[in-house]
Scaffold this active site. Structure first.
Site, short mmCIF file in Angstrom:
data_model
loop_
_atom_site.label_atom_id
_atom_site.label_comp_id
_atom_site.label_asym_id
_atom_site.label_seq_id
_atom_site.Cartn_x
_atom_site.Cartn_y
_atom_site.Cartn_z
CG ASP A 53 -1.96 1.29 1.42
OD1 ASP A 53 -2.83 1.22 0.60
OD2 ASP A 53 -2.13 1.76 1.82
CG LEU A 54 1.97 2.84 -3.37
CD1 LEU A 54 1.29 3.87 -4.67
CD2 LEU A 54 3.11 2.72 -3.70
CG ASP A 96 -3.06 3.76 -2.40
OD1 ASP A 96 -4.03 2.99 -2.38
OD2 ASP A 96 -2.85 4.59 -1.61
#
Length: 167
Positions: A53-54, A96
């Site tokens: 997960d960004l 993301d």
């Protein structure tokens, strides 16, 4: 006939690949999951799911617009792609969030370290999913990823206020 083949290839591209990153998508992950589990079982390996997960995508979008956010997403996808082994596979499953499948014994930690050496703005969690359903595996890996995200946020906050941080 060649036109029909080209149309079929275009439809497969749309159905199984993310247009922004070129990575496989969630549908492909769902379809490939049990195949990867059977390969792991056949060769006595463990199959690991890493959920990525960004961090800070919203801030990137807010400061530079969605084009900057798209570049941020593509940049991560490229780093992930560069650090995968031939037997690994990566997916962009939404926004993301990314998943990757790995055959190995040590889990996802070595891959996460390699990717973070070039792209630090990502949280990750992994689980041995050799015998789990995909939903179970994603649930457990998500929990690990959110714990990792909170740990990284806490370390960053301590560093900002000058506390000693041990990793």
């Amino acid at each position: 006939l060649s036109r029909l083949i080209a149309v079929k290839q275009d439809l497969e591209q749309l159905a199984y690949y993310d247009s922004l990153t070129g990575l496989l998508n969630r549908r492909a992950a769902q379809e490939q999951y049990t195949h990867h589990q059977s390969i792991a079982a056949r060769h006595g390996l463990k199959l690991w799911l890493v959920v990525w997960d960004l961090d800070n995508l919203k801030a990137v979008n807010d400061s530079g617009g969605h084009a900057a956010g798209d570049r941020f997403i593509r940049s991560f996808a490229e780093q992930l792609r560069q650090h995968l082994r031939d037997s690994d596979v990566a997916f962009r499953v939404g926004g993301d969030e990314f998943w990757s499948f790995h055959f190995c014994t040590e889990g996802g930690s070595s891959l996460v370290k390699r990717v973070r050496s070039q792209f630090d703005s990502v949280s990750a969690g992994w689980v041995d999913c050799t015998t789990l359903s995909l939903d179970e595996a994603v649930h457990h890996a998500d929990q690990a990823m959110y714990a990792n995200k909170e740990q990284r946020r806490t370390q960053t906050n301590k560093a900002v206020i000058g506390e000693k941080v041990t990793a």
